[in-house]
Structure formats: C-alpha cells, structure tokens
Enzyme design. Structure first.
Site, short mmCIF file in Angstrom:
data_model
loop_
_atom_site.label_atom_id
_atom_site.label_comp_id
_atom_site.label_asym_id
_atom_site.label_seq_id
_atom_site.Cartn_x
_atom_site.Cartn_y
_atom_site.Cartn_z
N HIS A 18 0.81 -1.35 0.05
CA HIS A 18 -0.24 0.13 0.00
C HIS A 18 0.83 1.42 0.18
O HIS A 18 2.19 1.08 -0.21
CB HIS A 18 -0.90 0.15 1.06
N HIS A 21 4.13 1.36 2.30
CA HIS A 21 5.26 0.67 1.62
C HIS A 21 5.93 1.49 0.66
O HIS A 21 7.05 1.42 0.46
CB HIS A 21 4.83 -0.79 1.34
N CYS A 126 1.20 -8.70 20.83
CA CYS A 126 0.36 -8.30 19.59
C CYS A 126 0.97 -9.09 18.35
O CYS A 126 1.98 -8.59 17.79
CB CYS A 126 0.44 -6.67 19.83
N CYS A 129 1.87 -6.42 15.80
CA CYS A 129 3.26 -5.69 16.04
C CYS A 129 4.22 -6.86 15.90
O CYS A 129 5.48 -6.78 15.60
CB CYS A 129 3.39 -5.06 17.21
N CYS A 143 -3.88 -2.56 21.54
CA CYS A 143 -2.47 -2.08 20.91
C CYS A 143 -2.92 -0.68 20.44
O CYS A 143 -3.95 -0.50 19.67
CB CYS A 143 -1.98 -3.22 20.01
N HIS A 146 -2.66 -1.14 16.20
CA HIS A 146 -3.66 -2.35 15.66
C HIS A 146 -4.91 -2.74 16.24
O HIS A 146 -5.82 -3.28 15.71
CB HIS A 146 -2.73 -3.73 15.57
N LYS A 297 -3.84 5.82 10.66
CA LYS A 297 -2.59 5.17 9.88
C LYS A 297 -3.12 3.99 8.93
O LYS A 297 -4.01 3.46 9.23
CB LYS A 297 -1.61 4.57 10.92
N LYS A 300 -2.58 -2.66 6.47
CA LYS A 300 -3.44 -3.87 6.21
C LYS A 300 -4.49 -4.23 7.01
O LYS A 300 -5.66 -4.61 6.71
CB LYS A 300 -2.33 -4.87 6.08
#
Ligand code: MSP
Length: 497
Positions: A18, A21, A126, A129, A143, A146, A297, A300
């Site tokens: 995405h 990256h 997590c 992570c 988290c 996430h 943020k 995925k």
C-alpha cells in the site's frame, strides 16, 4: 568509488503493498538515483518478512498453506516495484536458504558467546506488531497501532541479553556514531533507553508447540527464532552475507529507512544484536511519519489501504510519486487525499512545469524555426530576475541542503520555484511580441535560450525524484528540430469510484 547503501524495511507479505510501503520504497529509490548521479557505487536492499505469527494467522484466515501465502505475496511485492520502475539491488525473502543459514550461524555464534539465556516469561503479545507490548503501547488495554487486545502469554523462551548494552548504546547514539534522524526520533530512542522499564532483555524464540513456522534455533530444535531477530538480519543477507567481498564496504555506510512504527527494533534491538555479532552499528537510521487516510494510519490490518498500482492506472505513477514526495515532510505524518493529489499535480506538473515546457518549445518552433536558440545579450535584471547562473546556483544549494536532510518536499519546492521563475521571465519578456519588433528576434531567441537551458537544469535536478519526467524533458530538448509535441502532463480529473 565511494559507496552508498540503503535499505527499506522488509515488508510483511500477507497482502498487497500500500501507500506506506510505497513511500519508503520510493524514498530509497530517490536516494539511489541521487547518489548514482553523484558518482557513488550504490546498493539497496528491500524484501519481505515471511516468518512470524501474522503470516500464519492470515494463511489460516484464508485457508491456504502459509508457505503458499508468503511466496505469493513475495512475488506480488517484487512485481509491484518492478512495474513502478523501482528495482532494489537485492530483494531478500527470509525463507531463502542463504538467509536461513545466515540466521542460524549467527544464532549459534551469539549463543556460544554467552548472549542467550533460557527463561520462563509472561507478557502481552500483539500479533499485529509481532512483539510483546509494554504499558506505554496500550490505549484502553488495546494495541495503539492495531486496535486489538494483546494475548497474555506464559512460556519458556530464549532471551537475548540486550539490557547489558543499554549504556553502550546510549553512547553510540549520543556520540553520533549511530545517527538517528530527524532529531525527534533520536530523542525518542534515548528516552526508551532512559526508561528501561519498557525494554529489558529480548525474547528471541517461540516454542514450536505454539508456532512452528520459522527458523529453528540451532541449539534447541524445539523452538523457532523470533521473527524480528530473523528479519533484521535480512539487512546483512542483503548486503552480501556470507561471502560477498563488498559486504564490509557496504556495511560501513549502511542507512536504514523506516517509519516510526518500527523505531524500537531498529534503534534498540538491532545495534545491540550487531554488537553481539561483531558488527558495527549502522551508520544511520532515517525515520519518517505515517501516511494517514481519514486521520488513521494506513495499514493492512485496518484495511484502508491505497494501492500504488491503482494510483498508477488512474493518474500515472510519476504524478503519484511526485505527490508523495512533495507532500510529506520527512519525519512528520501526512494525510493522503486523492483530491489534494489531483490539485497539486495539476498546479505543479500540468500548469507550472508542463506549461513551461510546451510554451517554450512552441515559441522555439515558431520564433527559431525549431533550432536550439542561440545565447544572446539579455539582462534579466531589468525585470527583477537573477541571471540563470545565479538562480541555478541558488536552486542547487537549496536542493542539496534540503535533500541532505531527506526533505524531498523542500527540494522539489525549490526546483518548481525555478520553473515558476522561468514562466515569469517568459511572461515578462513576451518573446512572441519581441519577435514581431524590428531587431527583436535575437532578444526573443535569447529569452528562449534561457528557458531551454533552465529546463535542462530542471530535468537534471529532477532525475532522482521523477526519473521518467526528467528523461522526457531532456528528450524534447535534444530533439532536432525542437517541437511543441504532446503535453508533458495531461490535466488530471479526480476519478469517481
Ligand atoms: N516486517 C516488518 C519490518 C521488518 S524490517 C527488518 C514490518 N513490516 S510492515 O509490512 O508492517 O512494514 C512497515 C513499514 O512499512 C514502515 O516502517 C514503513 O516503512 C512502511 N509503512 C507501512 N505503513 C505505513 C504508513 N501508514 N505510513 C508510512 N509508512 C508506513 O514492520
């Protein structure tokens, strides 16, 4: 020849790449082209991080074997970069035999040297992570990245005795031997080291009874290596471990690009791992912020991703690349919006630079019969402009200074300012009018010569940032005769989805 060596993170191959990256990978590509243009021998590493629980979790959700999942997406990542004209010198897959052998040899060496100890451990893990969290990582028990609750785990793990070296690491960072930039992340790393409650030693194994997808510990076959210990070593595999003679020269100048999500493994775990392995700390860690969409943020796991291939198909890749580089101040977060991208691209690429190219070539075609214009007497000062030499010197200095700090947005702003100034110069001298005045053709030609030479300089400055655009401008200026031709950038329309 002086060496330049840069890495991107190796990404998790459990979905398509995405915007996040893509951004890091583009910045690495700009750095590679920038250094190649300045005569460095360049080397870059990217790749995919194929082990760990996240991969097992995704494979189970999709009902496919984990190896099939990670091999499929490894190819998707590699093909995506190739389709965008970005090719890392070495693309590392962590399931590659050479990498597995490197990790096992290092584990054995570090174990033999007394850096590893077996302990009972309890912590909150997590999977997003792929690490144990501390209080500071949690918001309402979840988290922060996430938005899921970590799992409480109690198990026997092997520990890497990292905490012995916190004082040494502080010295490495404070002395600048290990540079972390921008400053705020250097401060953040130093703060982590001051408040050691969040750190301690590092669990580097998982019992196979919980997870058997990973690299076996060479000294205890009932455990696999923790995914981060394995992943970080990919930088050495990428630099040529075990037997590339260029490894040492590359390692001496290693620069890692990451976003702030993975500061801790890179700023804390990695330099101490390297010390245990007998390597120097990386030269530099350059940390950027997040791309957010709707203030969150992009990731995925949150599912709000922007695909670089979809952006390319809708708008062209270089407009997208330009927007990412022009919008983000390296180190700070940015918000992505397609509408803002379209506006920015139309203003800068179509109206400013694109227009400068087409009006210059159009006038050269008309006024100079398509021949590259002759230089002539011209005092731009009369209209309040610097000479081309002076403004080029100024622009080059600004670009060097800005990109030396990875501030591509400021470097591009300086380059496009030059384009704005050249457009104003043409407006001011109005060569189409001059050409009709007695004796005015030579002056009109001289104005167009400044515009052509200025455009050549712009193309040269754009090479690292927008390689395709730079080549297209240069080709137009090299053509004989010079003709207006197709516009450099069509105006974009916001795609309706
Ligand atoms: N596999 C680990 C990295 C191991 S490196 C030895 C990992 N992978 S990841 O797929 O999650 O990639 C994280 C990296 O992708 C970030 O550090 C950054 O380079 C890029 N980005 C992912 N999402 C991002 C944003 N939303 N914004 C900017 N970059 C981000 O962590």
């Amino acid at each position: 020849m002086t060496q330049f060596f840069v890495t991107t993170p190796i990404y998790y191959p459990n979905a398509e790449p995405h915007i996040g990256h893509t951004y890091t990978t583009i910045v690495a590509d700009v750095l590679m082209r920038w250094h190649a243009q300045r005569g460095f021998a360049t080397w870059s590493v990217s790749g995919v991080d194929q082990h760990g629980e996240k991969m097992v979790e995704t494979a189970a959700q999709r009902g496919v074997p984990v190896r099939q999942l990670v091999e499929h997406y490894a190819k998707v990542f590699q093909d995506t970069w190739a389709a965008l004209g970005i090719s890392p010198s070495r693309f590392v897959c962590t399931t590659e035999p050479v990498h597995v052998a490197n990790v096992q040899r290092i584990l054995k060496q570090v174990h033999d040297a007394g850096w590893i100890e077996k302990r009972e451990y309890e912590g909150r893990y997590c999977v997003g992570c792929e690490r144990f969290l501390t209080e500071r990582d949690l918001v309402d028990g979840k988290c922060r990245d996430h938005e899921r609750e970590p799992e409480l785990r109690r198990e026997t793990n092997y520990f890497f005795l990292m905490s012995r070296e916190f004082a040494w690491l502080r010295g490495e960072i404070e002395s600048g031997r290990f540079e972390i930039r921008p400053e705020r992340y250097r401060n953040e790393a130093l703060a982590m080291l001051r408040d050691e409650s969040g750190l301690g030693d590092l669990s580097i194994s998982r019992p196979k009874t919980r997870l058997d997808w990973g690299i076996e510990l060479p000294f205890d076959r009932a455990h696999v290596c923790y995914v981060w210990f394995d992943a970080l070593i990919s930088y050495l595999t990428g630099a040529g471990l075990p037997d590339d003679p260029r490894l040492a020269a590359r390692w001496a100048v290693a620069e890692h690009l990451i976003a702030k999500d993975i500061l801790k493994p890179h700023a804390i775990f990695w330099p101490i791992m390297l010390k245990a392995m007998g390597y120097t700390t990386p030269r530099r860690l350059s940390v950027h912020g997040y791309w957010n969409v709707d203030d969150r943020k992009v990731s995925k796991s949150l599912g709000n991703m922007i695909s670089p291939l979809a952006m390319r198909d809708r708008y062209g890749f270089e407009p997208f690349r330009y927007y990412l580089l022009r919008e983000m101040s390296y180190g700070l977060d940015s918000s992505f919006s397609e509408a803002a991208m379209v506006e920015r691209v139309n203003a800068d690429l179509a109206n400013n630079l694109g227009n400068l190219v087409s009006r210059t070539l159009n006038l050269v075609e008309k006024v100079c019969g398509g021949a590259y214009p002759d230089a002539g007497e011209l005092d731009p000062n009369v209209l309040g402009f610097l000479s081309l030499d002076q403004s080029l010197r100024q622009t080059r200095e600004q670009v060097e200074r800005a990109f030396g700090q990875l501030q591509a947005h400021a470097a591009l702003a300086a380059i496009f300012q030059l384009s704005t100034d050249l457009n104003r110069l043409i407006d001011g001298f109005a060569p189409w009018k001059l050409a009709k005045e007695p004796g005015g053709v030579a002056t009109a030609g001289a104005v167009l010569r400044v515009a052509c030479d200025g455009l050549r300089a712009i193309a040269d400055l754009l090479v690292p940032f927008l390689p395709d655009t730079a080549a297209r401008i240069a080709a137009k200026l090299d053509a004989r005769p010079l003709v207006r031709g197709e516009p450099l950038f069509p105006r974009l329309e916001l795609a309706a989805d």
